[in-house]
Design a protein around this motif. Structure first.
Motif, PDB file in Angstrom:
ATOM      1  N   LEU A   4       0.826  -1.192   0.000  1.00 17.07           N
ATOM      2  CA  LEU A   4       0.000   0.000   0.000  1.00 17.07           C
ATOM      3  C   LEU A   4       0.867   1.251   0.000  1.00 17.07           C
ATOM      4  O   LEU A   4       1.866   1.315   0.741  1.00 17.07           O
ATOM      5  CB  LEU A   4      -0.909   0.015   1.237  1.00 17.07           C
ATOM      6  CG  LEU A   4      -1.807  -1.215   1.435  1.00 17.07           C
ATOM      7  CD1 LEU A   4      -2.470  -1.177   2.809  1.00 17.07           C
ATOM      8  CD2 LEU A   4      -2.841  -1.299   0.342  1.00 17.07           C
ATOM      9  N   VAL A   5       0.479   2.240  -0.798  1.00 18.21           N
ATOM     10  CA  VAL A   5       1.209   3.503  -0.863  1.00 18.21           C
ATOM     11  C   VAL A   5       0.196   4.645  -0.819  1.00 18.21           C
ATOM     12  O   VAL A   5      -0.639   4.781  -1.725  1.00 18.21           O
ATOM     13  CB  VAL A   5       2.062   3.608  -2.135  1.00 18.21           C
ATOM     14  CG1 VAL A   5       2.773   4.960  -2.172  1.00 18.21           C
ATOM     15  CG2 VAL A   5       3.070   2.466  -2.212  1.00 18.21           C
ATOM     16  N   GLU A   6       0.293   5.461   0.235  1.00 22.14           N
ATOM     17  CA  GLU A   6      -0.611   6.601   0.376  1.00 22.14           C
ATOM     18  C   GLU A   6      -0.058   7.838  -0.323  1.00 22.14           C
ATOM     19  O   GLU A   6       1.153   7.979  -0.508  1.00 22.14           O
ATOM     20  CB  GLU A   6      -0.832   6.965   1.852  1.00 22.14           C
ATOM     21  CG  GLU A   6      -1.405   5.875   2.731  1.00 22.14           C
ATOM     22  CD  GLU A   6      -0.329   5.164   3.495  1.00 22.14           C
ATOM     23  OE1 GLU A   6      -0.628   4.610   4.570  1.00 22.14           O
ATOM     24  OE2 GLU A   6       0.831   5.145   3.021  1.00 22.14           O
ATOM     25  N   SER A   7      -0.986   8.727  -0.664  1.00 21.98           N
ATOM     26  CA  SER A   7      -0.617  10.039  -1.199  1.00 21.98           C
ATOM     27  C   SER A   7      -1.760  11.008  -0.913  1.00 21.98           C
ATOM     28  O   SER A   7      -2.857  10.585  -0.526  1.00 21.98           O
ATOM     29  CB  SER A   7      -0.342   9.969  -2.707  1.00 21.98           C
ATOM     30  OG  SER A   7      -1.497   9.535  -3.405  1.00 21.98           O
ATOM     31  N   GLY A   8      -1.484  12.285  -1.103  1.00 23.92           N
ATOM     32  CA  GLY A   8      -2.536  13.279  -0.983  1.00 23.92           C
ATOM     33  C   GLY A   8      -2.508  14.120   0.268  1.00 23.92           C
ATOM     34  O   GLY A   8      -3.323  15.038   0.425  1.00 23.92           O
ATOM     35  N   SER A  21      -5.365   9.244  -1.063  1.00 21.09           N
ATOM     36  CA  SER A  21      -5.450   8.071  -1.915  1.00 21.09           C
ATOM     37  C   SER A  21      -4.491   7.007  -1.407  1.00 21.09           C
ATOM     38  O   SER A  21      -3.460   7.320  -0.800  1.00 21.09           O
ATOM     39  CB  SER A  21      -5.101   8.423  -3.365  1.00 21.09           C
ATOM     40  OG  SER A  21      -5.991   9.373  -3.894  1.00 21.09           O
ATOM     41  N   CYS A  22      -4.830   5.770  -1.671  1.00 13.74           N
ATOM     42  CA  CYS A  22      -3.981   4.651  -1.282  1.00 13.74           C
ATOM     43  C   CYS A  22      -3.987   3.659  -2.433  1.00 13.74           C
ATOM     44  O   CYS A  22      -5.028   3.084  -2.758  1.00 13.74           O
ATOM     45  CB  CYS A  22      -4.494   4.014  -0.004  1.00 13.74           C
ATOM     46  SG  CYS A  22      -3.556   2.578   0.549  1.00 13.74           S
ATOM     47  N   ALA A  23      -2.835   3.505  -3.072  1.00 17.72           N
ATOM     48  CA  ALA A  23      -2.698   2.580  -4.191  1.00 17.72           C
ATOM     49  C   ALA A  23      -2.254   1.225  -3.661  1.00 17.72           C
ATOM     50  O   ALA A  23      -1.281   1.136  -2.909  1.00 17.72           O
ATOM     51  CB  ALA A  23      -1.696   3.118  -5.194  1.00 17.72           C
ATOM     52  N   ALA A  24      -2.960   0.204  -4.064  1.00 24.97           N
ATOM     53  CA  ALA A  24      -2.675  -1.151  -3.596  1.00 24.97           C
ATOM     54  C   ALA A  24      -2.148  -2.008  -4.735  1.00 24.97           C
ATOM     55  O   ALA A  24      -2.600  -1.885  -5.877  1.00 24.97           O
ATOM     56  CB  ALA A  24      -3.935  -1.780  -3.019  1.00 24.97           C
ATOM     57  N   SER A  25      -1.198  -2.848  -4.409  1.00 27.49           N
ATOM     58  CA  SER A  25      -0.714  -3.833  -5.374  1.00 27.49           C
ATOM     59  C   SER A  25      -0.880  -5.207  -4.769  1.00 27.49           C
ATOM     60  O   SER A  25      -0.840  -5.380  -3.566  1.00 27.49           O
ATOM     61  CB  SER A  25       0.767  -3.577  -5.705  1.00 27.49           C
ATOM     62  OG  SER A  25       1.570  -3.711  -4.552  1.00 27.49           O
ATOM     63  N   GLY A  26      -1.067  -6.185  -5.614  1.00 25.63           N
ATOM     64  CA  GLY A  26      -1.270  -7.534  -5.129  1.00 25.63           C
ATOM     65  C   GLY A  26      -2.560  -8.108  -5.675  1.00 25.63           C
ATOM     66  O   GLY A  26      -3.459  -7.369  -6.062  1.00 25.63           O
ATOM     67  N   ARG A  27      -2.618  -9.406  -5.636  1.00 25.84           N
ATOM     68  CA  ARG A  27      -3.780 -10.074  -6.193  1.00 25.84           C
ATOM     69  C   ARG A  27      -4.940 -10.084  -5.210  1.00 25.84           C
ATOM     70  O   ARG A  27      -4.739  -9.991  -4.009  1.00 25.84           O
ATOM     71  CB  ARG A  27      -3.403 -11.506  -6.570  1.00 25.84           C
ATOM     72  CG  ARG A  27      -2.338 -11.576  -7.652  1.00 25.84           C
ATOM     73  CD  ARG A  27      -2.131 -13.012  -8.103  1.00 25.84           C
ATOM     74  NE  ARG A  27      -1.705 -13.861  -7.004  1.00 25.84           N
ATOM     75  CZ  ARG A  27      -1.541 -15.175  -7.123  1.00 25.84           C
ATOM     76  NH1 ARG A  27      -1.821 -15.773  -8.252  1.00 25.84           N
ATOM     77  NH2 ARG A  27      -1.123 -15.882  -6.095  1.00 25.84           N
ATOM     78  N   ALA A  28      -6.124 -10.204  -5.756  1.00 22.82           N
ATOM     79  CA  ALA A  28      -7.331 -10.390  -4.959  1.00 22.82           C
ATOM     80  C   ALA A  28      -7.563  -9.257  -3.970  1.00 22.82           C
ATOM     81  O   ALA A  28      -8.077  -9.491  -2.872  1.00 22.82           O
ATOM     82  CB  ALA A  28      -7.297 -11.721  -4.216  1.00 22.82           C
TER      83      ALA A  28
END
Length: 124
Positions: A4-8, A21-28
Motif C-alpha cells: 500500500l502507498v498513500e498520497s494526498g 489516496s492509497c494505491a494497492a498492489s497484489g492479487r485479490a
C-alpha cells in the motif's frame, strides 16, 4: 501479499478539504477489508474509517463522522479518504491498511498490511 502507498496529504487551513489516496498492489485486493487510521504526535494510532471487502457498509470514528468518507475502487486497486471541514485536531499521519479478514475490524492489530503514511496538517 498486498503493498500500500498513500498520497494526498499536505497542509490545509481549517475548514478545507483533502482527498487521500492509497494505491494497492497484489492479487485479490477486492477480497480485503480496508481501513484508515491516523497517529497524531505523541498519541497512539487510532481508527478513522472502515470498509469491508463487500463494501456494504462504512463506519467512522465519532470525531470524523459526517466529515470524512471512505471509498474504494477495486478496478483501480485504490482506497480513498475524502476529508471535508478539516479541523486542527485532524492533524496526524494517516495510514491506509488492508486485512484479509473480509469483515473488517476497528482494531489496528487486525490489519496485516500498512502503507507508509501521509502527513496531514490543518492550520487554524
Amino acid at each position: 501479499q498486498v503493498q500500500l502507498v498513500e498520497s494526498g496529504g499536505g497542509l490545509v487551513q481549517a475548514g478545507g478539504s483533502l482527498r487521500l489516496s492509497c494505491a494497492a498492489s497484489g492479487r485479490a485486493f477486492s477480497s480485503y477489508s480496508v481501513g484508515w487510521f491516523r497517529q497524531a504526535p505523541g498519541k497512539e494510532r487510532e481508527f478513522v474509517a472502515i470498509m469491508p471487502a463487500d463494501g456494504v457498509y462504512t463506519d467512522y470514528t465519532d470525531s470524523v463522522r459526517g466529515r470524512f468518507t471512505i471509498s474504494r475502487d477495486n478496478a483501480k486497486n485504490a482506497i480513498y479518504l475524502q476529508m471535508n471541514s478539516l479541523k486542527p485536531e485532524d492533524t496526524a499521519v494517516y495510514f491506509c491498511a488492508a486485512s484479509d479478514h473480509s469483515a473488517g475490524s476497528y482494531y489496528a492489530a487486525a490489519y496485516a498490511y500498512w502503507g507508509q503514511g501521509t502527513r496531514v496538517t490543518v492550520s487554524s
